[in-house]
Design a protein around this motif. Structure first.
Motif, PDB file in Angstrom:
ATOM      1  N   UNK A   1      99.198  57.100  69.259  1.00 51.02           N
ATOM      2  CA  UNK A   1      99.776  56.746  68.472  1.00 51.02           C
ATOM      3  C   UNK A   1     100.783  57.981  67.667  1.00 51.02           C
ATOM      4  N   UNK A   2     100.203  58.501  67.059  1.00 52.73           N
ATOM      5  CA  UNK A   2     101.152  59.464  66.598  1.00 52.73           C
ATOM      6  C   UNK A   2     101.037  60.894  67.750  1.00 52.73           C
ATOM      7  N   UNK A   3     100.448  61.219  68.302  1.00 55.38           N
ATOM      8  CA  UNK A   3     100.543  62.148  69.147  1.00 55.38           C
ATOM      9  C   UNK A   3     102.480  62.178  70.194  1.00 55.38           C
ATOM     10  N   UNK A   4     101.495  60.021  70.736  1.00 58.95           N
ATOM     11  CA  UNK A   4     103.104  59.985  71.685  1.00 58.95           C
ATOM     12  C   UNK A   4     104.697  59.987  70.322  1.00 58.95           C
ATOM     13  N   UNK A   5     104.368  59.468  69.376  1.00 61.66           N
ATOM     14  CA  UNK A   5     105.617  59.877  68.128  1.00 61.66           C
ATOM     15  C   UNK A   5     105.679  61.670  68.126  1.00 61.66           C
ATOM     16  N   UNK A   6     104.854  61.974  68.223  1.00 69.40           N
ATOM     17  CA  UNK A   6     105.281  63.490  68.411  1.00 69.40           C
ATOM     18  C   UNK A   6     105.987  63.873  68.684  1.00 69.40           C
ATOM     19  N   UNK A   7     106.318  63.073  70.180  1.00 66.45           N
ATOM     20  CA  UNK A   7     107.020  63.448  71.622  1.00 66.45           C
ATOM     21  C   UNK A   7     108.600  62.940  71.781  1.00 66.45           C
ATOM     22  N   UNK A   8     108.477  62.259  70.375  1.00 67.53           N
ATOM     23  CA  UNK A   8     109.636  62.173  70.150  1.00 67.53           C
ATOM     24  C   UNK A   8     111.010  62.906  70.341  1.00 67.53           C
ATOM     25  N   UNK A   9     112.328  62.729  69.938  1.00 66.49           N
ATOM     26  CA  UNK A   9     113.141  64.244  69.331  1.00 66.49           C
ATOM     27  C   UNK A   9     113.316  63.818  68.095  1.00 66.49           C
ATOM     28  N   UNK A  10     113.105  63.300  67.216  1.00 66.80           N
ATOM     29  CA  UNK A  10     112.995  62.880  65.799  1.00 66.80           C
ATOM     30  C   UNK A  10     111.701  62.283  65.176  1.00 66.80           C
ATOM     31  N   UNK A  11     111.607  62.956  64.398  1.00 69.47           N
ATOM     32  CA  UNK A  11     109.716  62.128  64.071  1.00 69.47           C
ATOM     33  C   UNK A  11     109.138  63.168  62.643  1.00 69.47           C
ATOM     34  N   UNK A  12     108.749  62.073  61.581  1.00 62.30           N
ATOM     35  CA  UNK A  12     108.731  62.684  60.436  1.00 62.30           C
ATOM     36  C   UNK A  12     107.896  64.065  60.540  1.00 62.30           C
ATOM     37  N   UNK A  13     107.724  64.664  59.665  1.00 58.69           N
ATOM     38  CA  UNK A  13     106.785  66.303  60.110  1.00 58.69           C
ATOM     39  C   UNK A  13     105.335  66.026  59.555  1.00 58.69           C
ATOM     40  N   UNK A  14     105.070  64.808  58.577  1.00 57.31           N
ATOM     41  CA  UNK A  14     104.093  64.722  58.134  1.00 57.31           C
ATOM     42  C   UNK A  14     103.366  64.536  59.480  1.00 57.31           C
ATOM     43  N   UNK A  15     103.737  63.838  60.222  1.00 63.29           N
ATOM     44  CA  UNK A  15     103.044  63.359  62.038  1.00 63.29           C
ATOM     45  C   UNK A  15     102.433  64.460  62.192  1.00 63.29           C
ATOM     46  N   UNK A  16     102.569  65.744  61.963  1.00 61.55           N
ATOM     47  CA  UNK A  16     101.721  66.502  62.375  1.00 61.55           C
ATOM     48  C   UNK A  16     100.087  66.612  61.381  1.00 61.55           C
ATOM     49  N   UNK A  17     100.349  66.364  60.202  1.00 58.18           N
ATOM     50  CA  UNK A  17      99.294  66.057  59.423  1.00 58.18           C
ATOM     51  C   UNK A  17      97.975  65.448  59.423  1.00 58.18           C
ATOM     52  N   UNK A  18      98.993  63.944  60.153  1.00 61.41           N
ATOM     53  CA  UNK A  18      98.347  62.646  60.283  1.00 61.41           C
ATOM     54  C   UNK A  18      97.104  63.444  61.663  1.00 61.41           C
ATOM     55  N   UNK A  19      98.019  64.045  62.653  1.00 64.19           N
ATOM     56  CA  UNK A  19      97.514  64.149  63.785  1.00 64.19           C
ATOM     57  C   UNK A  19      96.051  65.499  63.439  1.00 64.19           C
ATOM     58  N   UNK A  20      96.238  65.985  62.953  1.00 60.49           N
ATOM     59  CA  UNK A  20      95.572  67.024  62.040  1.00 60.49           C
ATOM     60  C   UNK A  20      94.153  66.343  61.366  1.00 60.49           C
ATOM     61  N   UNK A  21      94.477  65.906  60.577  1.00 65.01           N
ATOM     62  CA  UNK A  21      93.406  64.249  59.759  1.00 65.01           C
ATOM     63  C   UNK A  21      92.238  64.222  61.047  1.00 65.01           C
ATOM     64  N   UNK A  22      93.157  63.166  62.427  1.00 61.18           N
ATOM     65  CA  UNK A  22      92.921  62.756  62.478  1.00 61.18           C
ATOM     66  C   UNK A  22      91.602  63.493  64.078  1.00 61.18           C
ATOM     67  N   UNK A  23      91.989  64.397  63.804  1.00 57.30           N
ATOM     68  CA  UNK A  23      90.704  65.131  65.050  1.00 57.30           C
ATOM     69  C   UNK A  23      90.123  65.723  64.138  1.00 57.30           C
ATOM     70  N   UNK A  24      90.145  66.208  62.572  1.00 59.22           N
ATOM     71  CA  UNK A  24      88.756  66.732  61.838  1.00 59.22           C
ATOM     72  C   UNK A  24      87.706  65.427  62.053  1.00 59.22           C
ATOM     73  N   UNK A  25      88.204  64.170  61.933  1.00 56.82           N
ATOM     74  CA  UNK A  25      88.453  62.624  61.916  1.00 56.82           C
ATOM     75  C   UNK A  25      87.090  62.927  62.841  1.00 56.82           C
ATOM     76  N   UNK A  26      87.673  63.690  63.946  1.00 60.25           N
ATOM     77  CA  UNK A  26      86.245  63.171  65.628  1.00 60.25           C
ATOM     78  C   UNK A  26      86.258  64.040  65.802  1.00 60.25           C
TER      79      UNK A  26
END
Length: 283
Positions: free
Chosen positions: A218-243
């Motif tokens: 869901x985060x990675x699809x959100x990041x494909x949108x032309x406009x999205x909150x920059x903080x989603x990159x941080x959320x994706x990084x946290x999820x990668x570490x969590x996994x």
């Protein structure tokens, strides 16, 4: 892993390519984007299933009366068809199901979250020529008909009930504690609707740590949108570490820290410390 099961990597990569392409097109199609989200969530949704969902939206639109009248007449016609005859509506329990955020499942079950039921209303009404648009009230998505001076609101979660001004006010006050402001009644952009759908999916996954796979796509699809909150990159990084993907997660944290450093060096330093901790987990 509980269903729905995600598609294989090759299928997922193709779906994401199409999602990004559609999101960046001149006139992004809301139903197509929502169905691509559904296919990313549910590996059983193939091309035939996506086509069938579009055909169902066409079929429902064909059952509406021809140009019933002004905005209120359109709202009543949609309520009678989708809410009364077809039984589309929502219940509190729908918030606990991922399927409630997937358009193909909402069409099948005729139940879902306010925003997905609103997508059904929007797409059926649009196909029939109605002056319709989404209205992103805080905490509760509804649909609007007509220009601002004659606007009529309907609540698909409540079967398409036509709202009075006080109804809309109560929805906003109940969600935020603040009064309704006219700016809340403006039409929602289709890409903003899709981002809000993905936000709901992320919220669903956040309450279920065992479904971090859902949160990540869901985060990675959100990041494909032309406009999205920059903080989603941080959320994706946290999820990668969590996994357990510590190397990629640490690299993402460092990249995010570089962005943050321009405006908040202490925050960037804290994020770099998190990256260092992630790399330390490899030892």
């Amino acid at each position: 892993m509980r269903p729905p099961y995600p598609p294989p990597p090759e299928r997922s990569a193709e779906l994401r390519r199409r999602f990004a392409e559609e999101a960046r097109s001149e006139r992004p199609d809301l139903s197509t984007l929502c169905l691509l989200v559904g296919a990313e969530a549910d590996g059983t949704l193939d091309e035939a299933g996506m086509d069938a969902a579009q055909v169902e939206l066409d079929r429902l639109a064909g059952q509406l009366p021809y140009r019933p009248g002004g905005p209120r007449a359109w709202a009543v016609a949609l309520c009678e068809l989708l809410g009364d005859r077809c039984g589309f509506r929502g219940w509190a329990a729908d918030y606990q199901r991922l399927e409630s955020s997937l358009l193909h499942e909402v069409l099948r079950r005729r139940r879902g979250l306010p925003i997905l039921l609103s997508v059904v209303w929007l797409e059926v009404a649009r196909r029939a020529g109605a002056p319709v648009y989404g209205v992103a009230l805080p905490g509760h998505f509804v649909v609007g008909f007509g220009a601002a001076e004659e606007q009529v609101l309907a609540d698909p979660f409540d079967g398409g009930r036509v709202l009075t001004g006080s109804d809309a006010e109560l929805l906003v006050v109940g969600a935020t504690g603040a009064p309704l402001h006219p700016s809340m009644l403006t039409p929602a952009d289709p890409l903003d609707v899709v981002l809000r759908v993905l936000n709901n999916i992320r919220a669903w996954a956040a309450a279920r740590p065992e479904r971090s796979d859902v949160a990540l796509w869901a985060v990675e699809l959100s990041l494909l949108l032309p406009s999205h909150p920059a903080r989603l990159r941080y959320e994706r990084a946290q999820l990668l570490v969590q996994r357990g993907d510590f190397v990629k997660g640490a690299a993402e944290l460092e990249a995010y820290a570089d962005v943050v450093a321009a405006v908040d060096e202490p925050a960037a330093k804290w994020v770099r410390q998190q990256a260092h901790s992630a790399r330390a987990m490899l030892n």
